[in-house]
Each structure stands twice: as C-alpha cells, then as structure tokens.
Design a protein around this motif. Sequence first.
Motif, short mmCIF file in Angstrom:
data_model
loop_
_atom_site.label_atom_id
_atom_site.label_comp_id
_atom_site.label_asym_id
_atom_site.label_seq_id
_atom_site.Cartn_x
_atom_site.Cartn_y
_atom_site.Cartn_z
N HIS A 131 0.71 -1.35 0.03
CA HIS A 131 -0.11 0.14 0.05
C HIS A 131 0.82 1.47 0.08
O HIS A 131 0.66 2.24 -0.83
CB HIS A 131 -0.85 -0.01 1.29
CG HIS A 131 -2.00 1.15 1.34
ND1 HIS A 131 -2.89 1.27 0.59
CD2 HIS A 131 -1.93 2.47 1.82
CE1 HIS A 131 -3.62 2.44 0.70
NE2 HIS A 131 -2.97 3.17 1.49
N GLN A 132 1.82 1.33 0.84
CA GLN A 132 2.69 2.56 1.04
C GLN A 132 3.63 2.60 -0.45
O GLN A 132 4.03 3.86 -0.81
CB GLN A 132 3.86 2.37 2.10
CG GLN A 132 2.97 2.08 3.49
CD GLN A 132 3.54 1.61 4.57
OE1 GLN A 132 4.55 0.94 4.38
NE2 GLN A 132 3.09 1.71 5.81
N LYS A 180 -7.20 0.45 -6.45
CA LYS A 180 -8.67 0.36 -6.17
C LYS A 180 -9.16 0.76 -4.65
O LYS A 180 -10.01 1.55 -4.52
CB LYS A 180 -9.08 -1.13 -6.48
CG LYS A 180 -9.21 -1.46 -7.85
CD LYS A 180 -9.58 -3.00 -7.98
CE LYS A 180 -9.81 -3.21 -9.37
NZ LYS A 180 -10.27 -4.70 -9.60
N LYS A 181 -8.08 0.46 -3.75
CA LYS A 181 -8.47 0.91 -2.50
C LYS A 181 -8.25 2.53 -2.35
O LYS A 181 -9.24 3.05 -1.74
CB LYS A 181 -7.16 0.14 -1.52
CG LYS A 181 -7.59 -1.13 -1.19
CD LYS A 181 -6.28 -1.35 -0.21
CE LYS A 181 -6.28 -3.10 -0.02
NZ LYS A 181 -5.14 -3.50 0.82
N MET A 185 -11.15 5.17 -1.47
CA MET A 185 -10.90 6.15 -0.33
C MET A 185 -10.91 7.42 -0.94
O MET A 185 -10.87 8.55 -0.39
CB MET A 185 -9.73 6.17 0.08
CG MET A 185 -9.32 4.88 0.87
SD MET A 185 -7.54 4.37 1.37
CE MET A 185 -7.29 5.70 2.73
N LYS A 186 -11.19 7.72 -2.40
CA LYS A 186 -11.59 8.95 -3.13
C LYS A 186 -10.19 9.96 -2.93
O LYS A 186 -10.30 11.12 -2.96
CB LYS A 186 -12.63 9.95 -2.58
CG LYS A 186 -14.06 9.10 -2.66
CD LYS A 186 -15.23 9.84 -2.34
CE LYS A 186 -16.55 9.24 -2.20
NZ LYS A 186 -16.61 8.48 -3.71
N ILE A 187 -9.06 9.14 -2.82
CA ILE A 187 -7.72 9.72 -2.99
C ILE A 187 -7.36 9.91 -4.40
O ILE A 187 -6.58 11.20 -4.66
CB ILE A 187 -6.82 9.21 -2.09
CG1 ILE A 187 -7.32 9.13 -0.67
CG2 ILE A 187 -5.42 9.87 -2.31
CD1 ILE A 187 -6.21 8.45 0.34
N ILE A 188 -7.59 9.07 -5.32
CA ILE A 188 -7.24 9.06 -6.58
C ILE A 188 -8.37 8.62 -7.45
O ILE A 188 -9.44 8.37 -6.96
CB ILE A 188 -6.06 8.34 -6.87
CG1 ILE A 188 -6.43 6.90 -6.92
CG2 ILE A 188 -4.66 8.39 -5.95
CD1 ILE A 188 -5.62 5.72 -7.62
N LEU A 203 -2.72 11.37 0.27
CA LEU A 203 -1.86 10.26 -0.53
C LEU A 203 -0.61 10.22 0.25
O LEU A 203 -0.05 8.95 0.60
CB LEU A 203 -1.78 10.64 -1.81
CG LEU A 203 -0.91 9.58 -2.62
CD1 LEU A 203 -1.69 8.34 -2.69
CD2 LEU A 203 -0.95 10.16 -4.23
N LYS A 204 -0.02 11.12 0.76
CA LYS A 204 1.27 11.54 1.45
C LYS A 204 1.18 10.76 2.52
O LYS A 204 2.25 10.04 3.12
CB LYS A 204 1.72 12.98 1.50
CG LYS A 204 2.17 13.37 0.20
CD LYS A 204 2.75 14.82 0.49
CE LYS A 204 3.13 15.78 -0.60
NZ LYS A 204 3.79 17.14 -0.42
#
Length: 213
Positions: A131-132, A180-181, A185-188, A203-204
């Motif tokens: 994930h990171q 997809k995660k 999470m509506k980050i991307i 995101l950071k």
Amino acid sequence: MTLEEFFSKFRLLHYKKHEVIIRPGDDPPGVFFLSRGYVKVYTLSESGQELSLIIFKPGDFFPLIWAFNDVPLNQYCEAMASIEVYRSSKDEFKKFLQSNPEVLWEVTSKVLVRLRGILERMEYMVFGNAHQKVSSILVICAERFGVKRDGEILIRVPLTHRDIASLIGLTRETTSVELKKLDKMKIISKKGGFFRIKKLEKLKEEAQWYKYE
C-alpha cells in the motif's frame, strides 16, 4: 545558448508508442533530447519481469552515463506514447557542455533531481508495504509530472497498472488491488487513461510507512 536551442539544430526524430529507442548492448547513435512525450528506461529479469528505473519527460536527455563515461547501456529505452526527440552526436554534446558551463550546471542539477527520485523509490521499495509503495510512487509521479487542474493534480504520463507495478517491483495484480483501495478512499481517480490525485496530502499520509505498526 540553451540546451533546447543546441539540440534544435539537429533533425527531429519520431518514435511510435512502445517503440524501443535503445536496447541493452547497443552502441547508442547519440544523445537524445526529448521534445514531446515520455520515455521509460527499464530492465528485464531472466524470467521476463520488468523493472522500470526512470521515466523521462520533455526537456530530459539520455543516455547520460554513456555520453560522459562510455559505459555500455544495459537497459531498454522505450517510448510510452508517440514522441519527438532531437539527437546530437556524443562529441558535439560534450563539446557544447564544456564551452557552456552554465548549461553544464543545469545538466548536473537535472541529474541530481533524478537521483533523488531513485533514492526515494529505493527507500519505499525496501521498507514499505504494498500500500505504501503504490501511494509513494503516485506522490513521486505527481511531483515530477503533475499539473493542477480543477482542484486536482493530473499526472500527465499515461501510466497503466503494469507501469506502476514495474516502478515499484510489485505484481500488476497486487498493484491493481492497492489502486482500487485508493480510488475507494477518493484519494485518486483515473480518467481518460491518466491518474488524477484528488487529495495529495492524504496520499502522502498513506505513503508514510513509519506511521504504521
């Protein structure tokens, strides 16, 4: 004279998407200056797994190590989309830099920026989880290739899930799960073949492995 002005004296060359410009073991025909498009540099393992090392954007030039030290190139340089490049001979390029110290300084600065990006990726690849790693490479791409549009950051490189996996040493399947995660999470988001970063600071946070147990 600027670097772009120097290269513009030479013939403009065109390469199609996925066309390989330089292959391992090739004696490069000269130094390339990227005028339009993006070029990825990658290597292949014995099993055929691809690991991308760097992506060049307009204004970048390659292969620099060969140009200065005559070190054989052991990587592929491939067009990620239709590109335009100018090509100078190695001798003319070196002569130009020697007579223009301010341009040599610019070249050195560009090389250090690339080195910093590679070191950051190495750090995440060694210490981060999947994930990171995915979050971190999107941060790096946003900083290097991003442009602000409608409150978001558009990454202008046409990255596929496979491209991202290749940049961080993961399988495409694992990379797709993590993307997809971040989307949920509506980050991307991804529209028209390009990734958009909706929440860069979030995101950071997702990329910082030291915040996780």
